[in-house]
Design a protein around this motif. Sequence first.
Motif, PDB file in Angstrom:
ATOM      1  N   ARG B  86       1.269  -0.889  -0.157  1.00  0.00           N
ATOM      2  CA  ARG B  86      -0.557   0.353  -0.136  1.00  0.00           C
ATOM      3  C   ARG B  86       0.884   1.466   0.038  1.00  0.00           C
ATOM      4  O   ARG B  86       1.050   1.801  -0.788  1.00  0.00           O
ATOM      5  CB  ARG B  86      -0.638  -0.648   1.318  1.00  0.00           C
ATOM      6  CG  ARG B  86      -1.818   1.198   1.163  1.00  0.00           C
ATOM      7  CD  ARG B  86      -3.030   1.021   0.668  1.00  0.00           C
ATOM      8  NE  ARG B  86      -3.892   2.178   0.838  1.00  0.00           N
ATOM      9  CZ  ARG B  86      -4.543   2.805  -0.165  1.00  0.00           C
ATOM     10  NH1 ARG B  86      -4.305   2.516  -1.795  1.00  0.00           N
ATOM     11  NH2 ARG B  86      -5.628   3.830   0.190  1.00  0.00           N
ATOM     12  N   LEU B  90       0.894   4.209  -2.983  1.00  0.00           N
ATOM     13  CA  LEU B  90       0.350   5.881  -2.257  1.00  0.00           C
ATOM     14  C   LEU B  90       1.824   5.985  -2.782  1.00  0.00           C
ATOM     15  O   LEU B  90       1.680   7.683  -2.679  1.00  0.00           O
ATOM     16  CB  LEU B  90       0.368   6.007  -0.469  1.00  0.00           C
ATOM     17  CG  LEU B  90      -1.567   5.354  -0.544  1.00  0.00           C
ATOM     18  CD1 LEU B  90      -1.197   5.478   1.012  1.00  0.00           C
ATOM     19  CD2 LEU B  90      -2.182   6.133  -1.498  1.00  0.00           C
ATOM     20  N   GLN B  93       1.946   7.076  -5.738  1.00  0.00           N
ATOM     21  CA  GLN B  93       0.557   8.975  -6.095  1.00  0.00           C
ATOM     22  C   GLN B  93       0.697   9.869  -5.695  1.00  0.00           C
ATOM     23  O   GLN B  93       0.635  11.169  -6.216  1.00  0.00           O
ATOM     24  CB  GLN B  93      -0.571   8.328  -5.613  1.00  0.00           C
ATOM     25  CG  GLN B  93      -1.800   7.149  -6.510  1.00  0.00           C
ATOM     26  CD  GLN B  93      -2.927   6.762  -4.815  1.00  0.00           C
ATOM     27  OE1 GLN B  93      -3.517   7.138  -4.580  1.00  0.00           O
ATOM     28  NE2 GLN B  93      -3.131   5.643  -5.658  1.00  0.00           N
TER      29      GLN B  93
END
Lengths: 298, 131
Positions: B86, B90, B93
Amino acid sequence: MLTTKNLVKTFEGFRALDGATMTVPQGAVYGLVGPNGAGKSTMIRHLTGVYRQDSGEVLLRGAPVWENPDAKRCIASIGDDWYYFPQASIAEMASVYAGVYPAFSRERYEKMKGVFPLNDRGMIRRMSKGMQKQAAFWLALCCMPEVLILDEPVDGLDPVMRRQVWSLLLDDVSQRGTTVLVSSHNLRELEDVCDHVGIMSRGKVLLERSLSELQDKTVKLQVVYRGEEPSLPPEINVLHRSCVGRVHTYIVRGDREAILHRMASTDPLLLEAIPLTLEEIFIYEMGGEDYAVREIVL
Amino acid sequence: MIRLDYRDSRPIYQQVKDGLRRLVVTGVLAQGDQIPSVRQLATQLAINPNTIARAYAELEAEGFIYSVGGKGTFVAESGGESGAARRRELASQAAELIRELRALGMTQQEWTQLWEGGQADAYNEKSGQDL
């Protein structure tokens, strides 16, 4: 589980179904879509054993549906025009349904009284179109069907009732594994409820996939290049391309990660992969069939 | 609990996944809490149970949740592999956001303020003065 093979039906020389082959797997929620006049309703009337095909087969678990009470007992359907006896109330129609469907559940009937704001002693013909649709749902879900066939089911329902009806339907699906076939033009709504989609056009089933497969295997790329658009890598299978300003939009068939990886080699300024909505898939697939929005200025 | 946005371009199972993740990260769901059954969520959100089952299966494969036969599905102890994956997601992003902020003229100092939790307020105030 519910299949048609090479179904052909002709009305006064017009081939409404022209070799339609379709498979609805057990426990699927299958969305049947297609332009007006594609043959969706004709298909549905064959699946429920209302029409007899000219040739081809309609099979439920391998047995023909036509004139087969055993098969029809497992199928509940809400058609475009729901039939009820002219003077009947919902309660009276429930007795009729209970006589036809051995699995009819009185318990469910009572339970759903609270859900639909209808007087089940009032005459159905005095009710509005939307209320009649609610009544049809109420009774169809009480039949505890193995297969539920719905033609434009939420047409005429208000937004709250739409949600209510889908929610009841999906509760039934997750509880009992009901197989559902639903035709609709509201692709946005179908996208939420369906896991399989069939696209019909001119009496044929053009394409039939699971929704996750459709969405995983087709991506929309938005790409901006610094200068001229370079030629794309040969492995990229472009279904459709368009260009607005500097933004090139490609509809590409294939695996998302692999495509992104390949496209990176063309040195784009911006590269984005967006999953396609059902509506877009419909439009692009129908575009190949020469069915698209024409640009007309009135 | 989970909100689906029809204008969101993410597929629905992805929205369900992200929604559940957010509930865990913000502490609405604690470790060991039971999450709604597929049937409950399908009924509540009026979406296909298979879509939810897919989201749950992927979250389970990522080690985010675990199911106990006959009892239900629960939030796993966080961290481990799921945390690392994860974080990578992230971070990529964030990298994109930073690129855009830099292009808009954000300085490293302003970014540090954000990082340290001064939050966007400090940045807003400043840009407010600029106007």
